[in-house]
Write a protein that holds these residues in place. Structure first.
Motif, PDB file in Angstrom:
ATOM      1  N   SER A  80     -33.377 -42.519  17.440  1.00  0.00           N
ATOM      2  CA  SER A  80     -33.830 -41.538  17.705  1.00  0.00           C
ATOM      3  C   SER A  80     -34.785 -40.066  16.490  1.00  0.00           C
ATOM      4  O   SER A  80     -33.652 -39.827  16.199  1.00  0.00           O
ATOM      5  CB  SER A  80     -33.254 -40.914  18.038  1.00  0.00           C
ATOM      6  N   ASN A  82     -34.578 -36.876  16.264  1.00  0.00           N
ATOM      7  CA  ASN A  82     -33.786 -35.980  16.367  1.00  0.00           C
ATOM      8  C   ASN A  82     -32.606 -36.503  15.933  1.00  0.00           C
ATOM      9  O   ASN A  82     -32.303 -35.491  14.966  1.00  0.00           O
ATOM     10  CB  ASN A  82     -34.190 -35.283  17.605  1.00  0.00           C
ATOM     11  N   ASN A  83     -31.604 -37.719  16.338  1.00  0.00           N
ATOM     12  CA  ASN A  83     -30.889 -37.712  15.818  1.00  0.00           C
ATOM     13  C   ASN A  83     -31.003 -37.797  14.166  1.00  0.00           C
ATOM     14  O   ASN A  83     -29.989 -37.215  13.343  1.00  0.00           O
ATOM     15  CB  ASN A  83     -30.471 -39.058  16.240  1.00  0.00           C
ATOM     16  N   PHE A  84     -31.783 -37.827  13.588  1.00  0.00           N
ATOM     17  CA  PHE A  84     -31.849 -38.278  12.238  1.00  0.00           C
ATOM     18  C   PHE A  84     -32.175 -36.870  11.585  1.00  0.00           C
ATOM     19  O   PHE A  84     -31.832 -37.272  10.393  1.00  0.00           O
ATOM     20  CB  PHE A  84     -33.470 -39.299  12.057  1.00  0.00           C
ATOM     21  N   THR A  86     -31.139 -34.369  12.824  1.00  0.00           N
ATOM     22  CA  THR A  86     -30.357 -33.841  12.375  1.00  0.00           C
ATOM     23  C   THR A  86     -29.004 -33.962  12.519  1.00  0.00           C
ATOM     24  O   THR A  86     -28.262 -33.496  11.281  1.00  0.00           O
ATOM     25  CB  THR A  86     -29.134 -33.784  14.379  1.00  0.00           C
ATOM     26  N   GLU A  87     -28.570 -35.829  11.652  1.00  0.00           N
ATOM     27  CA  GLU A  87     -28.137 -36.451  10.402  1.00  0.00           C
ATOM     28  C   GLU A  87     -28.385 -35.708   9.351  1.00  0.00           C
ATOM     29  O   GLU A  87     -26.828 -35.188   8.559  1.00  0.00           O
ATOM     30  CB  GLU A  87     -27.825 -37.800  11.214  1.00  0.00           C
TER      31      GLU A  87
END
Length: 119
Positions: A80, A82-84, A86-87
């Protein structure tokens, strides 16, 4: 960097162009990921966006190294994007709008509670 560049953001435009030129040398899947990342990461910006440019520089370097090793972009960013993003932003200390609003709400409540205690 001179005062004019800093005030107008011209220095940031130069940086963005340099990043885009470096990404243009990479495989197509990295270019697509960069375009999406570059659109989505701006939710974590401060007023000027200057806080994101060190993060973007690191991402460009990561993409270049990974492409040179022959890795697919999915191996770099995971399942993902988006997860990358955000993190990545949270590790670097960038805050999104929710984080900013949460901090503002906490400050307001703390002030109200302090006023109530003094009564």
């Amino acid at each position: 960097m001179n005062f004019y560049d800093k005030v107008t953001g011209h220095d940031l435009t130069k940086l963005q162009r340099a990043y885009d030129q470096r990404i243009a040398q990479l495989p197509q899947d990295y270019q697509s990921a960069w375009r999406q990342l570059n659109q989505e990461i701006w939710q974590f910006t401060d007023f000027s966006g200057r806080n994101l440019y060190p993060i973007l520089a690191d991402v460009v370097g990561l993409f270049e190294e990974s492409a040179a090793e022959g890795l697919a972009v999915s191996a770099v960013i995971g399942s993902s994007l988006n997860n990358f993003i955000t993190e990545l932003a949270h590790v670097e200390g960038a805050k999104d709008y929710r984080d900013k609003l949460r901090a503002q709400l906490n400050q307001t409540i703390a002030k109200k509670l302090a006023k109530e205690e003094t009564r």
